[in-house]
Design an enzyme around this catalytic site. Sequence first.
Site, PDB file in Angstrom:
ATOM      1  N   GLU A  93       0.822  -1.200   0.000  1.00  0.00           N
ATOM      2  CA  GLU A  93       0.000   0.000   0.000  1.00  0.00           C
ATOM      3  C   GLU A  93       0.864   1.262   0.000  1.00  0.00           C
ATOM      4  OE1 GLU A  93      -1.409   0.494   4.504  1.00  0.00           O
ATOM      5  OE2 GLU A  93      -1.850  -1.476   3.675  1.00  0.00           O
ATOM      6  N   CYS A 106       3.790   8.450   0.341  1.00  0.00           N
ATOM      7  CA  CYS A 106       4.423   7.550   1.297  1.00  0.00           C
ATOM      8  C   CYS A 106       4.456   6.164   0.658  1.00  0.00           C
ATOM      9  CB  CYS A 106       3.636   7.541   2.602  1.00  0.00           C
ATOM     10  SG  CYS A 106       4.337   6.472   3.873  1.00  0.00           S
ATOM     11  N   CYS A 113       6.783  -6.562   7.332  1.00  0.00           N
ATOM     12  CA  CYS A 113       7.940  -6.020   8.047  1.00  0.00           C
ATOM     13  C   CYS A 113       8.310  -6.983   9.173  1.00  0.00           C
ATOM     14  CB  CYS A 113       7.595  -4.643   8.617  1.00  0.00           C
ATOM     15  SG  CYS A 113       8.955  -3.832   9.498  1.00  0.00           S
ATOM     16  N   CYS A 117       7.436  -3.659  15.750  1.00  0.00           N
ATOM     17  CA  CYS A 117       6.965  -2.563  16.607  1.00  0.00           C
ATOM     18  C   CYS A 117       5.513  -2.831  17.021  1.00  0.00           C
ATOM     19  CB  CYS A 117       7.070  -1.233  15.875  1.00  0.00           C
ATOM     20  SG  CYS A 117       8.774  -0.791  15.436  1.00  0.00           S
ATOM     21  N   CYS A 120       2.363  -0.978  15.322  1.00  0.00           N
ATOM     22  CA  CYS A 120       2.341  -0.861  13.867  1.00  0.00           C
ATOM     23  C   CYS A 120       1.662  -2.064  13.226  1.00  0.00           C
ATOM     24  CB  CYS A 120       3.766  -0.726  13.335  1.00  0.00           C
ATOM     25  SG  CYS A 120       3.854  -0.576  11.543  1.00  0.00           S
ATOM     26  N   GLY A 160       7.243  -1.823   5.834  1.00  0.00           N
ATOM     27  CA  GLY A 160       8.623  -2.264   5.736  1.00  0.00           C
ATOM     28  C   GLY A 160       9.605  -1.297   6.367  1.00  0.00           C
ATOM     29  N   GLU A 161      10.790  -1.809   6.642  1.00  0.00           N
ATOM     30  CA  GLU A 161      11.906  -1.008   7.147  1.00  0.00           C
ATOM     31  C   GLU A 161      12.861  -0.752   5.981  1.00  0.00           C
ATOM     32  OE1 GLU A 161      14.855   0.895   8.362  1.00  0.00           O
ATOM     33  OE2 GLU A 161      13.450   0.556  10.022  1.00  0.00           O
ATOM     34  N   SER A 192      12.703   6.759   6.469  1.00  0.00           N
ATOM     35  CA  SER A 192      12.384   6.561   7.883  1.00  0.00           C
ATOM     36  C   SER A 192      12.919   5.206   8.341  1.00  0.00           C
ATOM     37  CB  SER A 192      10.869   6.611   8.095  1.00  0.00           C
ATOM     38  OG  SER A 192      10.538   6.313   9.433  1.00  0.00           O
ATOM     39  N   LEU A 216      11.694   7.182  17.149  1.00  0.00           N
ATOM     40  CA  LEU A 216      12.249   7.118  18.502  1.00  0.00           C
ATOM     41  C   LEU A 216      11.245   6.513  19.483  1.00  0.00           C
ATOM     42  CD1 LEU A 216      14.671   7.843  20.294  1.00  0.00           C
ATOM     43  CD2 LEU A 216      13.634  10.097  20.648  1.00  0.00           C
ATOM     44  N   ASN A 291      -2.129   6.109  16.097  1.00  0.00           N
ATOM     45  CA  ASN A 291      -3.208   5.556  15.288  1.00  0.00           C
ATOM     46  C   ASN A 291      -3.388   4.112  15.737  1.00  0.00           C
ATOM     47  OD1 ASN A 291      -4.973   4.698  13.221  1.00  0.00           O
ATOM     48  ND2 ASN A 291      -4.109   6.216  11.826  1.00  0.00           N
ATOM     49  N   CYS A 334       0.066   2.790   8.298  1.00  0.00           N
ATOM     50  CA  CYS A 334       0.747   1.729   7.560  1.00  0.00           C
ATOM     51  C   CYS A 334       0.159   0.354   7.867  1.00  0.00           C
ATOM     52  CB  CYS A 334       2.233   1.712   7.919  1.00  0.00           C
ATOM     53  SG  CYS A 334       3.091   3.205   7.466  1.00  0.00           S
TER      54      CYS A 334
END
Length: 349
Positions: A93, A106, A113, A117, A120, A160-161, A192, A216, A291, A334
């Site tokens: 997406e 974005c 991923c 986290c 997320c 994803g990272e 990011s 962070l 979110n 995301c």
Amino acid sequence: MSNIDLKSLEMEELEEVFIRLGEKKYRAHQTFKWIHQKMVSSINNITELPQGLRDKLNLNYNISKLKIVQRLDSKFDDTSKYLFMLDDRNIIESVLMKYKHGVSVCLSTQVGCRMGCEFCASTKGGLVRSLLPGEILEQFYQIQKDQGYKVTNIVLMGSGEPLDNYDNVLKFLKIIHDDEGQNLGYRHITISTCGLVPKIYDLADEEIPINLSISLHSPFDEERKKIMPIANRHSIYEIIEACYYYINKTKRRITFEYTLIYGVNDKKEDALEIVKLLKGMLCHVNLIPLNRIKEFIHTKSDEEAIRNFKDILIKNGINTTIRREMGADVNAACGQLRRDYIKNQNPFN
């Protein structure tokens, strides 16, 4: 030979393709412009090449193409959420956001991923695979074609990272910056990361003046470990050291993304610790209201707590803004839309 994506090749690599085919280098430049300026998605559409040459290319090469599965337009703001299907039927997406200063997209860099986290949605199904440079580019191209105007800014902050897909992301950057393609300035691109320290050093050594954004989310290592597993590998001190190195190499300001979670990281002591960490650094803090996703039990901080947090940082000399919430009605966070789509396709998952 397996099928190779021409859209994922830098100019020098494309020249090698045509030399191996017994052609002149200028054919590579023609092809590159058709793929990256005219944004064609089929070798057959490169009509500047002779039909015989297109036939030869079709034997071992392709041009990656994404299918728009769904587009949702927010009723509240200028946000559009795109759901794309890859050639292997995986789903990713992207988000289009219109601001006064320009139009941003974005983009995703991976299917899923593996960073884990807690807050997320992208990471809940784990990592499926990394995207090719052409698949990252194609998100940008499809959105431009669908919207009918130029996109001015890119944020690699989707699923994803990015630094976990380092080589492909680096090629994406060089291709989209190429003056025979989109010629997008590096200063209009942001990467990011949740804090893959060795890759931050690698990116700094490239001396590409892109913007770096660090997720962070807590100034304390032990608290950060509870919501971001990457904190078990790299301490906040190591991340800050890497950031100073990046700033010295690129002369670019770093943004620290900070998602405010009620009762978890929104206290006065959290803000004061951020001041200690960042005082004197060429940086900016972007506060993000959480979110929420169903797997994460916590809620976002209330507006008063967010304002108080911002005030503490600003009074202590830390440049700080609060991110405007956009696309709330189209699952703009995301991974949310992708997860809903996959679940609807297979309700037994």
